[in-house]
Scaffold this motif. Structure first.
Motif: not given
Length: 572
Positions: A262-291
């Motif tokens: 049941s819902c009242d048995t929750r004991i904790n909260h935590a970060k699950g993670g980050y979703l990947k592949n959110l942007i296209t390969n072309k968009e990824a080029l907009l976030f290049k360190s040193g460029v």
């Protein structure tokens, strides 16, 4: 008798069936008429309403749209104002897909220091302007704005630095404006954080992918345990939800319901993670360190000036060219590596722990928020030997934490804010909303409240952050009303190191937007601000989510100066 009745049975059945059919046909007709009438009325009402009402400025395109309590008309008006305040220019629509070659290139871009009306002579009290022109990777001038630029003026020899205010002219040109605050050399530094095209990607992610950071909770009963995904809002078409909306504030939080428990048995909260592949390969080029990610832009000519002493009043009055100064939002600057506020307040130097102890004597300091204010807790217990951390058997990076100096009657506490919080694991019983905690404080002249709430809201639409700050602001107003002597200090957002992955979740552009909202919402309230944004931007040390010790020391000195302001010398 029974034989006679059975003879008429078919007739009765026929009449009954005919009556039922007639009734059903009439009901259907009436229902159709009613539905048509109601539909017509609704359409008419909708047309009238739409012609009279103002279309909303901001649209949250996620399934988070209607989560939480409905804001009042006043709250909606404030939200609209805040969202317009942080509105950002978008790149114009192109006839075809944008390529990297068409986006902002810091190498081809340039800036130049503009002369004053009196030539190339600057004095303390003047304003310095550097004009920035952005070019793309083909070397062609850009014709629109929206790039995220940072600027600072500094003098390594003097340990001096100040933040510049960047003005977007929305045509590919930008102005960086600096107050001239010290005598001697001053060097201009301009950095491209994100191109306008990269900002457009970040904005889309914020509005449409609030789920790109996900959370989880463990549900346990005896030996049986289940783990499900949680968030501020979840699609309801996947599976049933557990609703953990806070009863006092209405702040929403949901988890998918476990299959067995049941819902009242929750004991904790935590970060699950980050979703990947959110942007296209072309968009990824907009976030290049040193460029094109946090890269410096070079000057087309000299990037340094020499600042002369301030003109006296006679010189200023006799000057034929009086500069028109733009009001800059500069909170302070560094000189001799020490922060100097510009609002008339004097920041003291707490170089010895004994001075800090005397300042905090008989004080209760309550710190609420993310890990950037927990860093202050850690700094203080490291700086003041008398402050002994009390073992509450909680994870060091999560808390709650407490330290005590029984000799000098000092109590220092830290508690993280309520979800969303991207910590490892927080027990459900320790998940508290800041506004509820503030309502539980008695307050008073010996009580200090320190807040830092920004980093964990960067992945959500801004209206969610506005709602959270509104609840905190309401609680602060109640606290000030019942205990006017309570000191309230807010730590602003700060810059951090960025790569492609961090940019998509915690970009400085997100932080800057949230910081602007925070400052505006608490303006006029009896609170003090430690300007972590300008302190980290002006400083020569690299940007970091948790700033290095020399910067934290300046922040703590500012905090302690607020608690124990310098006494004005009495005039004899």
């Amino acid at each position: 008798m029974c034989h006679n009745l059975s003879k008429y049975t078919p007739i009765f059945l026929f009449l009954t069936l005919s009556g039922i059919i007639f009734l059903l046909r009439n009901i259907h007709t009436v229902e159709n008429w009613n539905c048509q009438a109601i539909s017509s009325f609704y359409q008419l009402q909708s047309r009238i309403h739409s012609s009279l009402s103002v279309s909303p400025f901001y649209h949250n395109h996620t399934y988070c749209t209607h989560v939480g309590q409905k804001p009042s008309p006043e709250d909606e008006l404030e939200e609209r104002y805040l969202l317009e305040l942080i509105s950002w220019p978008s790149p114009p629509p192109h006839s075809g897909p944008t390529t990297l070659r068409q986006t902002s290139d810091p190498v081809h871009s340039l800036f130049a220091i503009l002369p004053t009306k009196e030539g190339r002579e600057w004095h303390v009290g003047d304003q310095l302007e550097a004009l920035i022109q952005m070019h793309d990777f083909q070397g062609r001038p850009k014709r629109y704005g929206g790039d995220f630029l940072l600027a600072r003026l500094h003098s390594p020899e003097l340990g001096a630095a100040v933040v510049g205010q960047v003005v977007d002219h929305k045509n590919g040109f930008y102005s960086a404006l600096f107050p001239l605050l010290w005598v001697g050399s001053a060097q201009v530094e301009v950095m491209l954080v994100h191109s306008s095209e990269a900002v457009a990607v970040l904005r889309r992610l914020r509005e449409e992918r609030a789920d790109r950071v996900f959370f989880k909770s463990v549900f346990r009963l005896g030996l049986l345990s289940e783990t499900t995904v949680c968030n501020l809002c979840l699609p309801t078409n996947h599976q049933p939800l557990c609703n953990y909306t806070d009863l006092h504030t209405g702040e929403p939080w949901y988890c998918y319901k476990p299959k067995v428990l049941s819902c009242d048995t929750r004991i904790n909260h935590a970060k699950g993670g980050y979703l990947k592949n959110l942007i296209t390969n072309k968009e990824a080029l907009l976030f290049k360190s040193g460029v094109n990610l946090k890269v410096y832009i070079h000057a087309s000519g000299p990037d340094k000036i020499n600042v002369l002493p301030q003109k006296d009043k006679v010189e200023e009055e006799n000057s034929t060219a009086k500069p028109e100064h733009i009001q800059l939002e500069t909170s302070g600057y560094y000189y001799m590596d020490s922060w100097r506020p510009l609002d008339g307040f004097t920041m003291r130097q707490f170089n010895k722990s004994s001075a800090a102890v005397q300042c905090l004597k008989n004080k209760v300091i309550n710190m609420y928020g993310d890990s950037t204010v927990r860093q202050w807790f850690e700094y203080l217990i490291g700086f003041i030997p008398e402050l002994k951390e009390f073992n509450l058997y909680n994870p060091k990076k999560v808390g709650p934490l407490m330290a005590v100096d029984s000799t000098h009657n000092i109590l220092l506490k830290y508690r993280c804010h309520g979800p969303p919080i991207r910590f490892s694991t927080v027990m459900s019983s320790e998940l508290r909303y800041v506004s509820n905690e503030l309502d539980g404080l008695s307050g008073g002249p010996n009580v200090v409240v320190v807040l830092s709430i920004w980093s964990h809201f960067s992945t959500f639409p801004v209206d969610i952050y506005i709602r959270r700050l509104r609840h905190i602001r309401q609680a602060l107003v109640r606290l000030i009303d019942r205990a006017p002597g309570t000191l309230i200090v807010i730590r602003s957002a700060n810059l951090q190191a960025l790569d492609q992955e961090v940019s998509l979740y915690n970009s400085d552009w997100y932080s800057q937007q949230l910081d602007q909202v925070l400052r505006t919402m608490f303006k006029g309230l009896n609170v003090l601000v430690v300007d972590a944004w300008q302190m980290t931007l002006a400083h020569h040390l690299p940007h970091a989510l948790h700033p290095p010790p020399p910067i934290v020391k300046q922040m703590i000195d500012m905090l302690l100066s607020y608690i124990c302001p310098e006494r004005k010398k009495s005039q004899k």
